[in-house]
Design a protein around this motif. Structure first.
Motif, PDB file in Angstrom:
ATOM      1  N   GLY A  77     -45.464 -22.898 -33.103  1.00 23.89           N
ATOM      2  CA  GLY A  77     -44.488 -23.900 -33.478  1.00 23.89           C
ATOM      3  C   GLY A  77     -44.417 -24.239 -34.948  1.00 23.89           C
ATOM      4  N   ILE A  78     -45.108 -23.510 -35.806  1.00 27.53           N
ATOM      5  CA  ILE A  78     -44.986 -23.735 -37.252  1.00 27.53           C
ATOM      6  C   ILE A  78     -43.748 -22.986 -37.727  1.00 27.53           C
ATOM      7  CG2 ILE A  78     -46.040 -23.378 -39.506  1.00 27.53           C
ATOM      8  CD1 ILE A  78     -48.780 -23.533 -38.183  1.00 27.53           C
ATOM      9  N   PRO A  79     -42.749 -23.683 -38.266  1.00 27.06           N
ATOM     10  CA  PRO A  79     -41.470 -23.035 -38.626  1.00 27.06           C
ATOM     11  C   PRO A  79     -41.566 -22.264 -39.940  1.00 27.06           C
ATOM     12  CG  PRO A  79     -41.387 -25.345 -39.218  1.00 27.06           C
ATOM     13  CD  PRO A  79     -42.725 -25.138 -38.542  1.00 27.06           C
ATOM     14  N   LEU A  80     -42.256 -21.144 -39.897  1.00 29.12           N
ATOM     15  CA  LEU A  80     -42.498 -20.326 -41.084  1.00 29.12           C
ATOM     16  C   LEU A  80     -41.548 -19.139 -41.099  1.00 29.12           C
ATOM     17  CD1 LEU A  80     -44.361 -19.722 -43.556  1.00 29.12           C
ATOM     18  CD2 LEU A  80     -45.737 -18.323 -42.015  1.00 29.12           C
ATOM     19  N   TYR A  81     -40.908 -18.927 -42.247  1.00 27.67           N
ATOM     20  CA  TYR A  81     -39.996 -17.799 -42.426  1.00 27.67           C
ATOM     21  C   TYR A  81     -40.513 -16.906 -43.534  1.00 27.67           C
ATOM     22  CZ  TYR A  81     -35.951 -15.226 -44.239  1.00 27.67           C
ATOM     23  OH  TYR A  81     -35.116 -14.241 -44.711  1.00 27.67           O
ATOM     24  N   ALA A  82     -40.714 -15.619 -43.228  1.00 32.36           N
ATOM     25  CA  ALA A  82     -41.162 -14.650 -44.230  1.00 32.36           C
ATOM     26  C   ALA A  82     -39.941 -14.093 -44.945  1.00 32.36           C
ATOM     27  CB  ALA A  82     -41.956 -13.537 -43.570  1.00 32.36           C
ATOM     28  N   ASP A  83     -39.781 -14.490 -46.202  1.00 30.49           N
ATOM     29  CA  ASP A  83     -38.660 -14.016 -47.017  1.00 30.49           C
ATOM     30  C   ASP A  83     -39.122 -12.800 -47.814  1.00 30.49           C
ATOM     31  OD1 ASP A  83     -36.467 -13.642 -48.616  1.00 30.49           O
ATOM     32  OD2 ASP A  83     -36.639 -15.537 -49.709  1.00 30.49           O
ATOM     33  N   LEU A  84     -38.773 -11.609 -47.329  1.00 31.61           N
ATOM     34  CA  LEU A  84     -39.188 -10.373 -47.978  1.00 31.61           C
ATOM     35  C   LEU A  84     -38.228 -10.090 -49.126  1.00 31.61           C
ATOM     36  CD1 LEU A  84     -40.067  -8.183 -44.856  1.00 31.61           C
ATOM     37  CD2 LEU A  84     -41.453  -9.876 -46.069  1.00 31.61           C
ATOM     38  N   THR A  85     -38.745 -10.180 -50.340  1.00 32.25           N
ATOM     39  CA  THR A  85     -37.893 -10.116 -51.520  1.00 32.25           C
ATOM     40  C   THR A  85     -38.546  -9.248 -52.584  1.00 32.25           C
ATOM     41  OG1 THR A  85     -36.692 -11.480 -53.125  1.00 32.25           O
ATOM     42  CG2 THR A  85     -38.888 -12.223 -52.494  1.00 32.25           C
ATOM     43  N   SER A  86     -37.948  -9.196 -53.744  1.00 27.83           N
ATOM     44  CA  SER A  86     -38.490  -8.338 -54.796  1.00 27.83           C
ATOM     45  C   SER A  86     -39.706  -8.982 -55.452  1.00 27.83           C
ATOM     46  CB  SER A  86     -37.427  -8.061 -55.866  1.00 27.83           C
ATOM     47  OG  SER A  86     -37.194  -9.214 -56.660  1.00 27.83           O
ATOM     48  N   PHE A  87     -40.533  -8.143 -56.032  1.00 29.84           N
ATOM     49  CA  PHE A  87     -41.710  -8.623 -56.758  1.00 29.84           C
ATOM     50  C   PHE A  87     -41.294  -9.584 -57.867  1.00 29.84           C
ATOM     51  CE2 PHE A  87     -44.512  -8.107 -60.456  1.00 29.84           C
ATOM     52  CZ  PHE A  87     -45.731  -8.489 -59.919  1.00 29.84           C
ATOM     53  N   ASN A  88     -40.276  -9.221 -58.615  1.00 33.20           N
ATOM     54  CA  ASN A  88     -39.835 -10.061 -59.723  1.00 33.20           C
ATOM     55  C   ASN A  88     -39.337 -11.421 -59.251  1.00 33.20           C
ATOM     56  OD1 ASN A  88     -40.470  -8.180 -61.670  1.00 33.20           O
ATOM     57  ND2 ASN A  88     -38.438  -7.252 -61.682  1.00 33.20           N
ATOM     58  N   ASN A  89     -38.672 -11.470 -58.090  1.00 31.92           N
ATOM     59  CA  ASN A  89     -38.221 -12.753 -57.556  1.00 31.92           C
ATOM     60  C   ASN A  89     -39.397 -13.675 -57.264  1.00 31.92           C
ATOM     61  OD1 ASN A  89     -35.526 -12.128 -57.711  1.00 31.92           O
ATOM     62  ND2 ASN A  89     -35.315 -11.552 -55.557  1.00 31.92           N
ATOM     63  N   ILE A  90     -40.469 -13.097 -56.742  1.00 32.54           N
ATOM     64  CA  ILE A  90     -41.650 -13.903 -56.434  1.00 32.54           C
ATOM     65  C   ILE A  90     -42.284 -14.425 -57.722  1.00 32.54           C
ATOM     66  CG2 ILE A  90     -43.917 -13.926 -55.333  1.00 32.54           C
ATOM     67  CD1 ILE A  90     -42.927 -11.627 -53.541  1.00 32.54           C
ATOM     68  N   VAL A  91     -42.461 -13.529 -58.676  1.00 35.90           N
ATOM     69  CA  VAL A  91     -43.071 -13.923 -59.949  1.00 35.90           C
ATOM     70  C   VAL A  91     -42.237 -14.997 -60.637  1.00 35.90           C
ATOM     71  CG1 VAL A  91     -43.655 -13.110 -62.255  1.00 35.90           C
ATOM     72  CG2 VAL A  91     -44.290 -11.750 -60.256  1.00 35.90           C
ATOM     73  N   ASN A  92     -40.924 -14.832 -60.620  1.00 34.01           N
ATOM     74  CA  ASN A  92     -40.053 -15.823 -61.260  1.00 34.01           C
ATOM     75  C   ASN A  92     -40.167 -17.181 -60.571  1.00 34.01           C
ATOM     76  OD1 ASN A  92     -38.997 -14.145 -63.250  1.00 34.01           O
ATOM     77  ND2 ASN A  92     -37.344 -13.411 -61.940  1.00 34.01           N
ATOM     78  N   ALA A  93     -40.154 -17.186 -59.237  1.00 34.86           N
ATOM     79  CA  ALA A  93     -40.220 -18.450 -58.505  1.00 34.86           C
ATOM     80  C   ALA A  93     -41.540 -19.165 -58.749  1.00 34.86           C
ATOM     81  CB  ALA A  93     -40.029 -18.195 -57.009  1.00 34.86           C
ATOM     82  N   VAL A  94     -42.625 -18.395 -58.791  1.00 31.87           N
ATOM     83  CA  VAL A  94     -43.946 -19.006 -58.904  1.00 31.87           C
ATOM     84  C   VAL A  94     -44.251 -19.421 -60.340  1.00 31.87           C
ATOM     85  CG1 VAL A  94     -46.432 -18.648 -58.578  1.00 31.87           C
ATOM     86  CG2 VAL A  94     -44.795 -17.731 -56.903  1.00 31.87           C
ATOM     87  N   TRP A  95     -44.038 -18.514 -61.299  1.00 33.70           N
ATOM     88  CA  TRP A  95     -44.515 -18.768 -62.656  1.00 33.70           C
ATOM     89  C   TRP A  95     -43.413 -19.110 -63.662  1.00 33.70           C
ATOM     90  CZ3 TRP A  95     -47.280 -15.100 -59.752  1.00 33.70           C
ATOM     91  CH2 TRP A  95     -48.612 -15.459 -59.498  1.00 33.70           C
ATOM     92  N   ASN A  96     -42.200 -18.670 -63.423  1.00 33.86           N
ATOM     93  CA  ASN A  96     -41.136 -18.922 -64.402  1.00 33.86           C
ATOM     94  C   ASN A  96     -40.232 -20.088 -64.019  1.00 33.86           C
ATOM     95  OD1 ASN A  96     -42.121 -16.712 -65.820  1.00 33.86           O
ATOM     96  ND2 ASN A  96     -40.695 -15.293 -64.842  1.00 33.86           N
ATOM     97  N   GLU A  97     -40.313 -20.542 -62.773  1.00 29.55           N
ATOM     98  CA  GLU A  97     -39.463 -21.639 -62.303  1.00 29.55           C
ATOM     99  C   GLU A  97     -40.300 -22.848 -61.912  1.00 29.55           C
ATOM    100  OE1 GLU A  97     -36.986 -20.099 -59.204  1.00 29.55           O
ATOM    101  OE2 GLU A  97     -36.176 -18.481 -60.455  1.00 29.55           O
ATOM    102  N   ASN A  98     -41.439 -23.018 -62.605  1.00 28.54           N
ATOM    103  CA  ASN A  98     -42.273 -24.208 -62.411  1.00 28.54           C
ATOM    104  C   ASN A  98     -42.697 -24.379 -60.953  1.00 28.54           C
ATOM    105  OD1 ASN A  98     -43.737 -26.440 -63.141  1.00 28.54           O
ATOM    106  ND2 ASN A  98     -41.965 -27.813 -63.277  1.00 28.54           N
ATOM    107  N   PHE A  99     -43.243 -23.302 -60.371  1.00 33.88           N
ATOM    108  CA  PHE A  99     -43.830 -23.326 -59.036  1.00 33.88           C
ATOM    109  C   PHE A  99     -42.799 -23.715 -57.966  1.00 33.88           C
ATOM    110  CE2 PHE A  99     -47.329 -24.618 -62.013  1.00 33.88           C
ATOM    111  CZ  PHE A  99     -47.913 -23.372 -62.079  1.00 33.88           C
ATOM    112  N   ASN A 100     -41.707 -22.973 -57.951  1.00 37.37           N
ATOM    113  CA  ASN A 100     -40.624 -23.215 -57.010  1.00 37.37           C
ATOM    114  C   ASN A 100     -40.846 -22.382 -55.743  1.00 37.37           C
ATOM    115  OD1 ASN A 100     -38.179 -23.938 -55.834  1.00 37.37           O
ATOM    116  ND2 ASN A 100     -37.010 -22.400 -56.982  1.00 37.37           N
ATOM    117  N   PHE A 101     -41.825 -22.772 -54.939  1.00 32.86           N
ATOM    118  CA  PHE A 101     -42.146 -22.019 -53.724  1.00 32.86           C
ATOM    119  C   PHE A 101     -42.870 -22.932 -52.733  1.00 32.86           C
ATOM    120  CE2 PHE A 101     -46.093 -21.916 -56.049  1.00 32.86           C
ATOM    121  CZ  PHE A 101     -47.094 -21.842 -55.090  1.00 32.86           C
TER     122      PHE A 101
END
Length: 618
Positions: free
Chosen positions: A476-500
């Motif tokens: 029942g944990i509503p977890l969605y695996a968003d399979l995306t590009s490596f760069n998208n992950i890096v940008n969200a985590v480190w370039n967008e002020n921890f947007n994840f």
């Protein structure tokens, strides 16, 4: 010993007999770009450049060959206790290092304190970029200077002692002053001395070696040739590794009979005798991995360098050749998921613990991805024996799937989570999936997104991400695996002020685990910093600082064990696995001292002093 690098004991499986002398051919599928040490550790710091050339340089300290413990190399014994002092009115600390007498460069020039002082002060004074910066850690642990006490004694000054100083500064490469001083003097007359040093490309084949080899020829796009130094000062030195952890070095020519990390008694695990054993090693350059594999198949080369390991298709092809041996090693790194503890519900420890319970590492390794990954629970892999905490227990250890579900459900319930439809486990089976997870505040938990690499970039991580999604949704944990590009992950985590919410990536790591501090330090909990979870634990911070500042490695290890346990308890990361590195060589062409080691043969760049040619004649 690994005077710069590493190679596990090969059994009696050779078709032929190892010979003293001869030529060994290795394969590379990329050319080198420089033979200049200042450039190689600066803007041209690549594995390919290191392979043929790095073993010609020495260091004060190195690593033991299998256990990866810090041991003297060009130093005579361990460094002295740090003492408080001042340098030009600034508070500092000094340690004294005694140097081995009798060591010579390949041109016959004695190795002395002049070489050490030059090698330390020049890159520091010129602020050399790239890996040179790692040899001289940032504030507050700055290296200050090296000074000569006498021909075989140097003092090293630092603003603050640290483990990074021990594992980085004390392992910095040593070059010959006699060869490089005229270049340095010319560099000082230019507007950019560091760039001048890095661009220098005159008579580099004549640069003396203090290692077992030297690069004697480079034909661009075709090959690089290493020639053995037959008067290598450490030739014939024995390294004896005992089961009790002791490491003994015996070298009568240099007057060495020293043991570290215990008493030289009991079972001997390994005995290594330093060469060189070949006349030369030729690195043949191929256009791609396919061509290098073909050369290995037909026996043109005895080993192919593969920094990231062989792709599965190549492994299957090579396995059809009885003369090729496939070697599997654990990568020096780990893959993980990280929680954004700045956001709800990731800031709730029970939620993070529940996810940790659900991840079945053994099922992933043995059933879902057999042969591709090694289950891992700690930030320190077991192969890094000195720093690995063998007593660390992780959430869900030894549990089957139903028990993991039950434990995750239980920890959520105890923390005040409820469900609109509760998950049910009966007779070891999930008979009802949970739906509508509500937090302790009674509000519905919204969809949680876990960023993970796509199958096109990394099929292993993508597969694991989908299984984590399944396990979470089952209860029942509503977890969605968003399979995306490596760069998208890096940008969200480190370039967008921890947007994840949660993300999955991997880290390449070092033997000395300073990253335990770096990944979770408060100072790194800033935009672009390494502390992506936003972990904030004052007790951890205090112990982590003591760990980094510790220069007694036995004490540092105890701090590291405490930190590993705290991270396991608090779950800012869930460390899941490290990759299996697959490599190949031909035992009928080449013999290594050992082939099973953390990071693989590719992680040690060659260890040319141990390589032997094999005679296939019967």
């Amino acid at each position: 010993m690994k005077r710069v690098l590493v190679l596990l004991l090969i059994g009696s499986m050779f078709i032929g007999v190892a010979l003293a002398g001869g030529v060994v051919n290795f394969g590379m599928y990329s050319d080198i770009t420089s033979l200049n040490i200042w450039s190689m550790l600066g803007p041209n710091a690549t594995s390919w450049n290191f392979y043929p050339a790095i073993d010609k340089y020495g260091s004060l300290y190195g690593l033991s060959d299998v256990t990866n413990q810090l041991v003297p190399s060009l130093a005579d014994g361990m460094w002295s206790t740090f003492e408080a002092t001042t340098v030009e009115g600034t508070s500092a600390y000094v340690t004294t290092v005694h140097l081995l007498k009798g060591v010579k460069w390949s041109d016959g020039t004695p190795f002395t304190a002049n070489d050490v002082v030059f090698s330390y002060n020049v890159p520091y004074e010129l602020n050399m970029p790239g890996n040179w910066g790692g040899d001289y850690p940032p504030a507050p642990y700055n290296f200050i200077e090296a000074t000569k006490v006498n021909d075989y004694t140097v003092d090293l000054y630092v603003k603050q002692p640290s483990g990074e100083f021990i594992y980085e500064t004390l392992m910095a490469p040593i070059v010959q002053e006699k060869f490089w001083e005229p270049v340095y003097e010319a560099a000082l007359k230019t507007s950019n001395p560091a760039q001048y040093m890095m661009n220098y490309d005159t008579n580099l084949y004549d640069e003396p070696s203090i290692g077992p080899i030297t690069v004697s020829q480079w034909q661009h796009g075709a090959f690089i040739k290493d020639t053995a130094i037959q008067n290598y000062s450490f030739k014939g030195e024995q390294e004896i590794e005992y089961a009790n952890g002791a490491i003994q070095y015996v070298d009568p020519a240099l007057g060495i009979n020293a043991t570290y990390y215990g008493t030289p008694e009991g079972t001997v695990d390994h005995t290594f005798v330093t060469g060189p054993y070949v006349d030369s090693i030729v690195y043949d350059i191929y256009q791609n991995q396919t061509a290098a594999v073909a050369a290995l198949m037909n026996g043109t080369i005895g080993y192919m360098l593969s920094p990231n390991g062989l792709e599965k298709g190549f492994v299957q092809e090579l396995q059809t050749n009885p003369n090729v041996k496939i070697v599997q090693n654990q990568d020096l790194g780990f893959d993980y998921i990280a929680f954004n503890m700045r956001k709800y519900p990731m800031n709730n420890k029970a939620f993070r613990v529940a996810i940790a319970y659900l991840i079945d590492r053994n099922m992933l390794a043995n059933k879902i991805l057999p042969g591709s990954i090694v289950p891992l629970a700690s930030l320190v892999p077991p192969g890094n024996t000195f720093w690995y905490n063998p007593n660390l227990k992780y959430y869900g250890e030894g549990m089957d799937t139903a028990q993991r579900y039950e434990s995750a459900i239980d920890v959520l319930k105890k923390a005040g989570f409820t469900w609109l439809i509760s998950p049910k486990i009966e007779n070891g089976q999930l008979v009802q999936r949970g739906e509508g997870l509500m937090g302790p505040d009674g509000k519905l938990v919204k969809q949680i997104t876990m960023l993970a690499p796509s199958a096109g970039y990394d099929p292993i991580r993508a597969t694991i991400a989908l299984w984590i999604e399944k396990w979470a949704n089952d209860i029942g944990i509503p977890l969605y695996a968003d399979l995306t590009s490596f760069n998208n992950i890096v940008n969200a985590v480190w370039n967008e002020n921890f947007n994840f919410d949660i993300y999955m990536l991997g880290w390449g790591i070092t033997i000395y685990p300073s990253y335990i501090h770096d990944f979770f330090a408060q100072s790194q909990n800033v935009p672009g910093g390494f502390n992506s979870p936003g972990y904030d634990n004052p007790q951890f911070e205090q112990i982590a600082r003591e760990f980094i500042a510790q220069t007694d490695m036995s004490k540092a290890r105890q701090y590291a064990f405490q930190l590993e346990q705290m991270l396991e308890d608090d779950v800012p990361y869930v460390v899941i696995y490290s990759s299996n590195l697959m490599e190949a060589y031909r035992p009928d062409k080449v013999q290594f001292a050992y082939t099973h080691t953390l990071g693989g043969i590719q992680n040690v760049y060659g260890e040319q002093g141990f390589v032997k040619a094999v005679d296939t004649a019967q």
